[in-house]
Design a protein around this motif. Sequence first.
Motif, PDB file in Angstrom:
ATOM      1  N   LEU A   1       0.165   3.863  -2.808  1.00  0.00           N
ATOM      2  CA  LEU A   1      -1.124   4.526  -2.624  1.00  0.00           C
ATOM      3  C   LEU A   1      -1.044   5.543  -1.490  1.00  0.00           C
ATOM      4  O   LEU A   1      -1.569   6.656  -1.604  1.00  0.00           O
ATOM      5  CB  LEU A   1      -2.208   3.489  -2.344  1.00  0.00           C
TER       6      LEU A   1
ATOM      7  N   PRO B   1      -7.179  -4.834   3.502  1.00  0.00           N
ATOM      8  CA  PRO B   1      -8.209  -3.847   3.155  1.00  0.00           C
ATOM      9  C   PRO B   1      -9.610  -4.258   3.618  1.00  0.00           C
ATOM     10  O   PRO B   1     -10.506  -3.436   3.694  1.00  0.00           O
ATOM     11  CB  PRO B   1      -8.140  -3.767   1.636  1.00  0.00           C
TER      12      PRO B   1
ATOM     13  N   LEU C   1      -8.466  -0.267   5.700  1.00  0.00           N
ATOM     14  CA  LEU C   1      -7.046  -0.089   5.989  1.00  0.00           C
ATOM     15  C   LEU C   1      -6.788   0.850   7.165  1.00  0.00           C
ATOM     16  O   LEU C   1      -5.939   0.579   8.002  1.00  0.00           O
ATOM     17  CB  LEU C   1      -6.315   0.431   4.744  1.00  0.00           C
TER      18      LEU C   1
ATOM     19  N   GLY D   1      -2.440  -4.165   6.902  1.00  0.00           N
ATOM     20  CA  GLY D   1      -2.488  -4.167   5.440  1.00  0.00           C
ATOM     21  C   GLY D   1      -3.655  -4.908   4.830  1.00  0.00           C
ATOM     22  O   GLY D   1      -3.718  -5.061   3.619  1.00  0.00           O
TER      23      GLY D   1
ATOM     24  N   TRP E   1       0.811  -1.214   0.000  1.00  0.00           N
ATOM     25  CA  TRP E   1       0.000   0.000   0.000  1.00  0.00           C
ATOM     26  C   TRP E   1       0.850   1.272   0.000  1.00  0.00           C
ATOM     27  O   TRP E   1       0.311   2.368  -0.092  1.00  0.00           O
ATOM     28  CB  TRP E   1      -0.957   0.006   1.191  1.00  0.00           C
TER      29      TRP E   1
ATOM     30  N   VAL F   1      -7.754   5.160   1.994  1.00  0.00           N
ATOM     31  CA  VAL F   1      -6.505   5.906   2.198  1.00  0.00           C
ATOM     32  C   VAL F   1      -6.722   7.393   1.923  1.00  0.00           C
ATOM     33  O   VAL F   1      -6.248   8.241   2.682  1.00  0.00           O
ATOM     34  CB  VAL F   1      -5.372   5.329   1.322  1.00  0.00           C
TER      35      VAL F   1
ATOM     36  N   PRO G   1      -9.690   0.279  -0.985  1.00  0.00           N
ATOM     37  CA  PRO G   1      -8.419   0.781  -0.468  1.00  0.00           C
ATOM     38  C   PRO G   1      -8.103   2.221  -0.883  1.00  0.00           C
ATOM     39  O   PRO G   1      -7.650   3.016  -0.067  1.00  0.00           O
ATOM     40  CB  PRO G   1      -7.381  -0.183  -1.042  1.00  0.00           C
ATOM     41  N   GLU G   2      -8.359   2.560  -2.137  1.00  0.00           N
ATOM     42  CA  GLU G   2      -8.046   3.909  -2.610  1.00  0.00           C
ATOM     43  C   GLU G   2      -8.880   4.947  -1.867  1.00  0.00           C
ATOM     44  O   GLU G   2      -8.361   5.972  -1.421  1.00  0.00           O
ATOM     45  CB  GLU G   2      -8.272   4.012  -4.116  1.00  0.00           C
TER      46      GLU G   2
END
Length: 179
Positions: A95, A120, A132, A118, A92, A161, A157-158
């Motif tokens: 990202l 997600p 996350l 780590g 990650w 974060v 995840p995107e």
Amino acid sequence: MKRLALALVLALTATAGVAPAAADTQPFWIGAVDDQAGAIGPEAMELRGAWLAWQEARTELRAANAPHELSRTVDPALLPRVRTYIPEVERWRPLVAENFFPEDVPWAMRVLHCESTGDPDAKNPRSTASGLFQHLASLWPKRSVAAGWAGADVFDPEANVAVAAWLYYLDGPSHWVCR
């Protein structure tokens, strides 16, 4: 607050290729988004607009294959020593680096490792914290909208974060037990 204002000013001016004037480094946003009451005042709306502009510029630069243009030039001697984590966390790092300034990446990686190792799809068995960065289910919808990720799943995840970065620059690290 000054950290947030400076971070946004530097990010926005970096994309425009201009240096901020001294007046630009003063906080342009006063107040906070009240997660409990759900109030978003005019100051928060101004911040949201600046954040969305930064996200749009980030998306354009990523499409142009130039994400490094959003990062400030930082003296490597000022950065904390880079710690390497298990592969599930390290995957990650790119990202995280897209969403946090270089000097904040070590903090974000440490929190990501502590909060979810780590994974997600991590879910705290004692609360509704998920993803996350372990966002609470009751706060995720409003935060994701304010950060420009309306309708995104907490397990994306995107989005997770990006919303964590938005929250960090909005209000600091106090939202996480792992700091």
